[in-house]
Motif scaffolding. Structure first.
Motif, PDB file in Angstrom:
ATOM      1  N   THR A 191       9.649   9.353   8.192  1.00 43.82           N
ATOM      2  CA  THR A 191      10.210   8.424   9.123  1.00 43.82           C
ATOM      3  C   THR A 191      11.429   8.199   8.936  1.00 43.82           C
ATOM      4  O   THR A 191      12.231   8.914   8.177  1.00 43.82           O
ATOM      5  CB  THR A 191       9.558   6.956   8.971  1.00 43.82           C
ATOM      6  N   ASP A 192      12.334   7.487   9.967  1.00 47.89           N
ATOM      7  CA  ASP A 192      13.710   7.291   9.656  1.00 47.89           C
ATOM      8  C   ASP A 192      14.275   6.267   8.619  1.00 47.89           C
ATOM      9  O   ASP A 192      15.188   6.692   8.211  1.00 47.89           O
ATOM     10  CB  ASP A 192      14.453   6.471  10.872  1.00 47.89           C
ATOM     11  N   PHE A 193      13.149   5.554   8.073  1.00 52.07           N
ATOM     12  CA  PHE A 193      13.447   4.749   6.876  1.00 52.07           C
ATOM     13  C   PHE A 193      12.650   5.155   6.066  1.00 52.07           C
ATOM     14  O   PHE A 193      11.254   5.187   5.838  1.00 52.07           O
ATOM     15  CB  PHE A 193      13.099   3.405   7.259  1.00 52.07           C
ATOM     16  N   ALA A 194      13.264   5.603   4.636  1.00 48.05           N
ATOM     17  CA  ALA A 194      12.620   6.224   3.581  1.00 48.05           C
ATOM     18  C   ALA A 194      11.393   5.511   2.740  1.00 48.05           C
ATOM     19  O   ALA A 194      10.579   5.958   2.110  1.00 48.05           O
ATOM     20  CB  ALA A 194      13.588   6.664   2.644  1.00 48.05           C
ATOM     21  N   PHE A 195      11.735   4.126   2.958  1.00 54.28           N
ATOM     22  CA  PHE A 195      10.665   3.354   2.239  1.00 54.28           C
ATOM     23  C   PHE A 195      10.101   2.449   3.236  1.00 54.28           C
ATOM     24  O   PHE A 195       9.540   1.315   2.942  1.00 54.28           O
ATOM     25  CB  PHE A 195      11.736   2.190   1.317  1.00 54.28           C
ATOM     26  N   LEU A 227      14.641  -4.683  15.049  1.00 52.45           N
ATOM     27  CA  LEU A 227      13.542  -5.309  15.151  1.00 52.45           C
ATOM     28  C   LEU A 227      12.356  -4.856  14.044  1.00 52.45           C
ATOM     29  O   LEU A 227      12.035  -3.603  14.126  1.00 52.45           O
ATOM     30  CB  LEU A 227      13.060  -5.532  16.514  1.00 52.45           C
ATOM     31  N   ARG A 228      11.858  -5.665  13.572  1.00 55.39           N
ATOM     32  CA  ARG A 228      10.684  -5.510  12.630  1.00 55.39           C
ATOM     33  C   ARG A 228       9.386  -5.494  13.653  1.00 55.39           C
ATOM     34  O   ARG A 228       9.099  -6.428  14.159  1.00 55.39           O
ATOM     35  CB  ARG A 228      10.440  -6.526  11.427  1.00 55.39           C
ATOM     36  N   PRO A 229       8.559  -4.385  13.509  1.00 50.64           N
ATOM     37  CA  PRO A 229       7.235  -4.376  14.461  1.00 50.64           C
ATOM     38  C   PRO A 229       6.212  -5.794  13.818  1.00 50.64           C
ATOM     39  O   PRO A 229       6.314  -6.069  12.847  1.00 50.64           O
ATOM     40  CB  PRO A 229       6.626  -3.172  13.996  1.00 50.64           C
ATOM     41  N   GLY A 237       7.334  -5.729   1.485  1.00 51.15           N
ATOM     42  CA  GLY A 237       8.380  -5.107   1.354  1.00 51.15           C
ATOM     43  C   GLY A 237       9.354  -5.344   2.611  1.00 51.15           C
ATOM     44  O   GLY A 237       9.162  -6.360   3.582  1.00 51.15           O
ATOM     45  N   ALA A 238      10.406  -4.892   2.686  1.00 46.49           N
ATOM     46  CA  ALA A 238      11.423  -5.024   3.676  1.00 46.49           C
ATOM     47  C   ALA A 238      11.242  -4.231   4.983  1.00 46.49           C
ATOM     48  O   ALA A 238      11.760  -4.546   5.909  1.00 46.49           O
ATOM     49  CB  ALA A 238      12.847  -4.547   3.161  1.00 46.49           C
ATOM     50  N   PHE A 239      10.032  -3.306   4.880  1.00 45.93           N
ATOM     51  CA  PHE A 239       9.996  -2.392   6.261  1.00 45.93           C
ATOM     52  C   PHE A 239       8.294  -2.638   6.492  1.00 45.93           C
ATOM     53  O   PHE A 239       7.536  -3.038   5.605  1.00 45.93           O
ATOM     54  CB  PHE A 239      10.078  -1.039   5.754  1.00 45.93           C
ATOM     55  N   GLU A 240       8.001  -2.470   7.828  1.00 47.74           N
ATOM     56  CA  GLU A 240       6.886  -2.397   8.408  1.00 47.74           C
ATOM     57  C   GLU A 240       6.109  -1.309   8.611  1.00 47.74           C
ATOM     58  O   GLU A 240       6.995  -0.420   9.351  1.00 47.74           O
ATOM     59  CB  GLU A 240       7.091  -3.514   9.482  1.00 47.74           C
ATOM     60  N   TYR A 241       4.883  -0.967   8.459  1.00 48.13           N
ATOM     61  CA  TYR A 241       4.246   0.285   8.901  1.00 48.13           C
ATOM     62  C   TYR A 241       4.216   0.201  10.442  1.00 48.13           C
ATOM     63  O   TYR A 241       4.066  -0.828  11.284  1.00 48.13           O
ATOM     64  CB  TYR A 241       2.899   0.276   8.264  1.00 48.13           C
ATOM     65  N   ILE A 242       4.808   1.402  11.221  1.00 41.91           N
ATOM     66  CA  ILE A 242       4.533   1.658  12.613  1.00 41.91           C
ATOM     67  C   ILE A 242       3.380   2.537  12.773  1.00 41.91           C
ATOM     68  O   ILE A 242       3.206   3.909  12.356  1.00 41.91           O
ATOM     69  CB  ILE A 242       5.789   2.309  12.907  1.00 41.91           C
ATOM     70  N   ARG A 243       2.484   2.010  13.632  1.00 39.81           N
ATOM     71  CA  ARG A 243       1.250   3.013  13.980  1.00 39.81           C
ATOM     72  C   ARG A 243       1.903   3.993  15.209  1.00 39.81           C
ATOM     73  O   ARG A 243       2.504   3.554  16.215  1.00 39.81           O
ATOM     74  CB  ARG A 243       0.053   2.152  14.362  1.00 39.81           C
ATOM     75  N   LYS A 244       1.296   5.301  15.085  1.00 38.70           N
ATOM     76  CA  LYS A 244       1.909   6.123  16.060  1.00 38.70           C
ATOM     77  C   LYS A 244       0.503   6.693  16.639  1.00 38.70           C
ATOM     78  O   LYS A 244      -0.825   6.608  16.308  1.00 38.70           O
ATOM     79  CB  LYS A 244       2.430   7.562  15.406  1.00 38.70           C
TER      80      LYS A 244
END
Length: 244
Positions: A191-195, A227-229, A237-244
Motif C-alpha cells: 500500500t502507499d502507507f507502510a503501516f 480521509l480515513r475510510p 492504529g493511525a491507519f485503516e484497512y482498505i478493502r480492495k
C-alpha cells in the motif's frame, strides 16, 4: 498550525535547547504536518499550552523526544489530545524517551493526556518506555494505539491506563485491558502507507469506539489531509484497512 513540512530547526550551539516547534498558547491545534529531523537534539514538538491538540501528523525524526508536553505557570490544568499520528524517532538517538507528559521546570500540567489511534514505532534497543509521565497528578489514557519495538510501554510517577492497544510480543501490559500482541506482520507492504493494516490483521475493526473525538483522517508524509475510510468499525492504529 497545519499543512506544513517542518524540519532542520533548532540551535546547534545549545544542543537540547533547540526544537522544531515550541508553542505556548491558550489553545493549540497542530494537524496535517510532516515533522522531520532537527539540527540539534531538542524535541520535535514542545508545548506548554492550556489545551493541546496534536492530530494527523507524520512525526519522524529527532534525537530526543518526538512530543514534549510540559507545564506553564499560567495554567492550572493542562489537558492534551494526541491522536491519529504516525510517530517514530530519528536515525541518531541521544534521548530514547519518545513522549513526555508532565513537567520540566519544577511544575506539572496537572491534567490528562488522551492518546488514541496513533502508530508509534521504535527501532532501537532500549529498556526505556515509549511514554514518560513524570508527575503524580498527571494521567495518560491510551486507546487504539499501535506501539511496537519496546517491551516497556511507560514509566514515571504518574498514572497510565488503556484499552485495545497492540504492543510488541512480551510487552509489559499490567496497566492495560484487552491488549493485543504482534509485530510488523500486522502491516501491509503493498500500500502507499507502510503501516496500514494487512489483510487478516489483528488491527482490523478491533478498536474501541468510545473516544474523546472522532478520528476522521490518517497522517501523511506529504503534509496533507487524507480521509480515513469508514466502514462502521474503527481499526487500531493511525491507519485503516482498505478493502480492495
Amino acid at each position: 498550525m497545519g499543512y506544513s513540512r517542518i524540519y532542520n530547526n533548532g540551535d546547534f550551539t545549545r544542543e537540547a535547547w533547540g526544537h522544531n516547534v515550541y508553542i505556548q498558547a491558550r489553545k493549540t491545534m497542530i494537524e496535517f504536518n510532516q515533522f522531520g529531523e532537527l539540527v540539534s537534539d531538542g524535541n520535535n514538538i514542545k508545548d506548554r499550552s492550556n489545551v493541546t491538540v496534536i492530530r494527523y501528523n507524520w512525526i519522524a525524526g529527532g534525537m530526543s523526544r518526538q512530543i514534549d508536553l510540559v507545564e506553564s505557570h499560567k495554567y492550572r490544568v493542562q489537558d492534551a489530545f494526541v491522536y491519529g499520528n504516525f510517530i517514530t524517532h530519528g536515525e541518531s538517538i541521544r534521548n530514547p524517551k519518545m513522549i513526555l507528559f508532565g513537567g520540566d521546570i519544577g511544575g506539572s500540567r496537572s491534567g490528562k493526556l488522551y492518546f488514541f489511534n496513533n502508530t508509534v514505532i521504535s527501532k532501537i534497543n532500549t529498556d526505556e518506555g515509549f511514554l514518560f509521565v513524570n508527575q503524580p497528578d498527571c494521567k495518560a489514557i491510551l486507546k487504539n494505539n499501535v506501539m511496537l519495538g519496546r517491551k516497556k510501554i511507560w514509566f514515571g510517577s504518574g498514572q497510565v491506563i488503556g484499552i485495545k492497544n497492540l504492543f510488541s510480543y512480551g510487552a509489559e501490559t499490567k496497566d492495560f485491558l484487552q491488549s493485543y500482541f504482534g509485530g510488523f506482520e500486522q502491516f501491509s507492504r503493498n500500500t502507499d502507507f507502510a503501516f496500514q493494516p494487512a489483510r487478516g490483521s489483528l488491527l482490523i475493526n478491533t478498536g474501541v469506539r468510545k473516544l474523546p473525538a472522532k478520528v476522521k483522517f490518517v497522517p501523511s508524509p506529504l503534509a496533507k489531509a487524507v480521509l480515513r475510510p469508514n466502514d462502521g468499525a474503527i481499526d487500531i492504529g493511525a491507519f485503516e484497512y482498505i478493502r480492495k
